[in-house]
Scaffold this motif. Structure first.
Motif, PDB file in Angstrom:
ATOM      1  N   ALA A  39       1.803  -1.365  -0.060  1.00 28.13           N
ATOM      2  CA  ALA A  39       0.126  -0.018   0.087  1.00 28.13           C
ATOM      3  C   ALA A  39       0.762   1.563   0.021  1.00 28.13           C
ATOM      4  O   ALA A  39       0.508   2.224  -1.073  1.00 28.13           O
ATOM      5  N   ASN A  40       1.884   1.236   0.814  1.00 31.09           N
ATOM      6  CA  ASN A  40       2.945   1.982   0.764  1.00 31.09           C
ATOM      7  C   ASN A  40       3.564   2.495  -0.005  1.00 31.09           C
ATOM      8  O   ASN A  40       4.091   3.272  -0.576  1.00 31.09           O
ATOM      9  N   TRP A  41       4.304   0.960  -1.396  1.00 27.93           N
ATOM     10  CA  TRP A  41       4.467   1.644  -2.179  1.00 27.93           C
ATOM     11  C   TRP A  41       3.817   2.303  -3.215  1.00 27.93           C
ATOM     12  O   TRP A  41       4.025   3.227  -4.039  1.00 27.93           O
ATOM     13  N   ARG A  42       2.581   1.713  -3.785  1.00 28.51           N
ATOM     14  CA  ARG A  42       1.630   2.200  -4.356  1.00 28.51           C
ATOM     15  C   ARG A  42       1.179   4.383  -4.008  1.00 28.51           C
ATOM     16  O   ARG A  42       1.283   4.021  -5.224  1.00 28.51           O
ATOM     17  N   THR A  48       2.102   7.496  -7.734  1.00 29.79           N
ATOM     18  CA  THR A  48       2.571   8.767  -8.176  1.00 29.79           C
ATOM     19  C   THR A  48       3.013   8.732  -9.868  1.00 29.79           C
ATOM     20  O   THR A  48       4.026   9.509  -9.688  1.00 29.79           O
ATOM     21  N   TYR A  49       4.007   7.896  -9.853  1.00 27.65           N
ATOM     22  CA  TYR A  49       4.898   7.366 -11.206  1.00 27.65           C
ATOM     23  C   TYR A  49       5.679   8.903 -10.430  1.00 27.65           C
ATOM     24  O   TYR A  49       6.698   9.074 -11.442  1.00 27.65           O
ATOM     25  N   ALA A  53      11.138   9.240  -4.840  1.00 27.22           N
ATOM     26  CA  ALA A  53      10.167   8.477  -4.055  1.00 27.22           C
ATOM     27  C   ALA A  53      10.632   7.496  -3.442  1.00 27.22           C
ATOM     28  O   ALA A  53      11.770   7.021  -2.052  1.00 27.22           O
ATOM     29  N   ALA A  54      11.544   6.872  -4.379  1.00 27.54           N
ATOM     30  CA  ALA A  54      11.975   5.359  -4.230  1.00 27.54           C
ATOM     31  C   ALA A  54      13.587   4.515  -2.727  1.00 27.54           C
ATOM     32  O   ALA A  54      13.029   3.630  -1.908  1.00 27.54           O
ATOM     33  N   PRO A  55      14.050   6.250  -3.003  1.00 23.01           N
ATOM     34  CA  PRO A  55      15.193   5.459  -1.510  1.00 23.01           C
ATOM     35  C   PRO A  55      14.531   6.344  -1.044  1.00 23.01           C
ATOM     36  O   PRO A  55      14.728   4.970  -0.308  1.00 23.01           O
ATOM     37  N   ALA A  59      14.766   3.055   2.193  1.00 18.70           N
ATOM     38  CA  ALA A  59      14.984   2.728   3.391  1.00 18.70           C
ATOM     39  C   ALA A  59      13.969   3.572   5.249  1.00 18.70           C
ATOM     40  O   ALA A  59      14.389   2.422   6.060  1.00 18.70           O
ATOM     41  N   ARG A  60      13.202   3.391   4.019  1.00 16.34           N
ATOM     42  CA  ARG A  60      11.542   3.696   5.747  1.00 16.34           C
ATOM     43  C   ARG A  60      11.614   1.771   5.816  1.00 16.34           C
ATOM     44  O   ARG A  60      11.647   1.454   7.518  1.00 16.34           O
ATOM     45  N   TRP A  61      11.485   1.004   4.755  1.00 12.67           N
ATOM     46  CA  TRP A  61      11.386  -0.311   4.621  1.00 12.67           C
ATOM     47  C   TRP A  61      12.157  -1.362   5.001  1.00 12.67           C
ATOM     48  O   TRP A  61      11.901  -2.295   5.521  1.00 12.67           O
ATOM     49  N   TRP A  62      13.315  -1.115   4.593  1.00 11.45           N
ATOM     50  CA  TRP A  62      14.469  -1.521   5.213  1.00 11.45           C
ATOM     51  C   TRP A  62      14.144  -1.443   6.910  1.00 11.45           C
ATOM     52  O   TRP A  62      14.794  -2.695   7.280  1.00 11.45           O
ATOM     53  N   GLY A  63      14.247  -0.824   7.273  1.00 16.40           N
ATOM     54  CA  GLY A  63      14.303  -0.770   8.870  1.00 16.40           C
ATOM     55  C   GLY A  63      13.157  -1.246   9.426  1.00 16.40           C
ATOM     56  O   GLY A  63      13.491  -1.909  10.561  1.00 16.40           O
ATOM     57  N   GLU A  64      12.001  -1.817   8.665  1.00 22.06           N
ATOM     58  CA  GLU A  64      11.335  -1.861   9.396  1.00 22.06           C
ATOM     59  C   GLU A  64      11.077  -3.345   9.190  1.00 22.06           C
ATOM     60  O   GLU A  64      10.288  -4.102  10.155  1.00 22.06           O
TER      61      GLU A  64
END
Length: 114
Positions: A39-42, A48-49, A53-55, A59-64
């Protein structure tokens, strides 16, 4: 101050640092995160194309994932955060949150294979 548990045996290594590899690791080892991840990816990148915002997304999901792959460490951090939220002593609450923050930063800095 409490001490965070060390890495447990059976904790999967961090994947290659890419969104597809991270998604696969989440699906395999922390599936409870998968719906929020997608959901966050979308919302942040796909719909949003905005590839810029990908980095930040990675980073956020790496930590999660770094926390979620180790249920004992994840529980420890959530416990610290909950104890801080319930604490009436602001100094003690700050200490608990600082400890949780140190763990968040440490796991976010892990590299592939760690």
């Amino acid at each position: 101050m409490t001490t965070a548990p060390g890495p447990a045996h059976g904790v999967p290594p961090m994947p290659e640092r890419s969104i597809p590899a991270l998604r696969a690791a989440i699906a395999a080892h922390a599936p409870q995160l998968l719906d929020d991840f997608e959901a966050n990816w979308r919302a942040r990148v796909a719909d949003t194309y905005d590839i810029g915002a990908a980095p930040a997304f990675l980073a956020r999901w790496w930590g999660e994932y770094a926390l979620a792959r180790d249920p004992h460490l994840d529980h420890h951090v959530r416990d610290l955060e909950q104890r801080a939220a319930d604490c009436a002593d602001p100094d003690k609450a700050r200490d608990l949150l600082e400890e949780a923050s140190r763990i968040h930063h440490r796991v976010a800095a892990l590299g592939p294979g760690e």
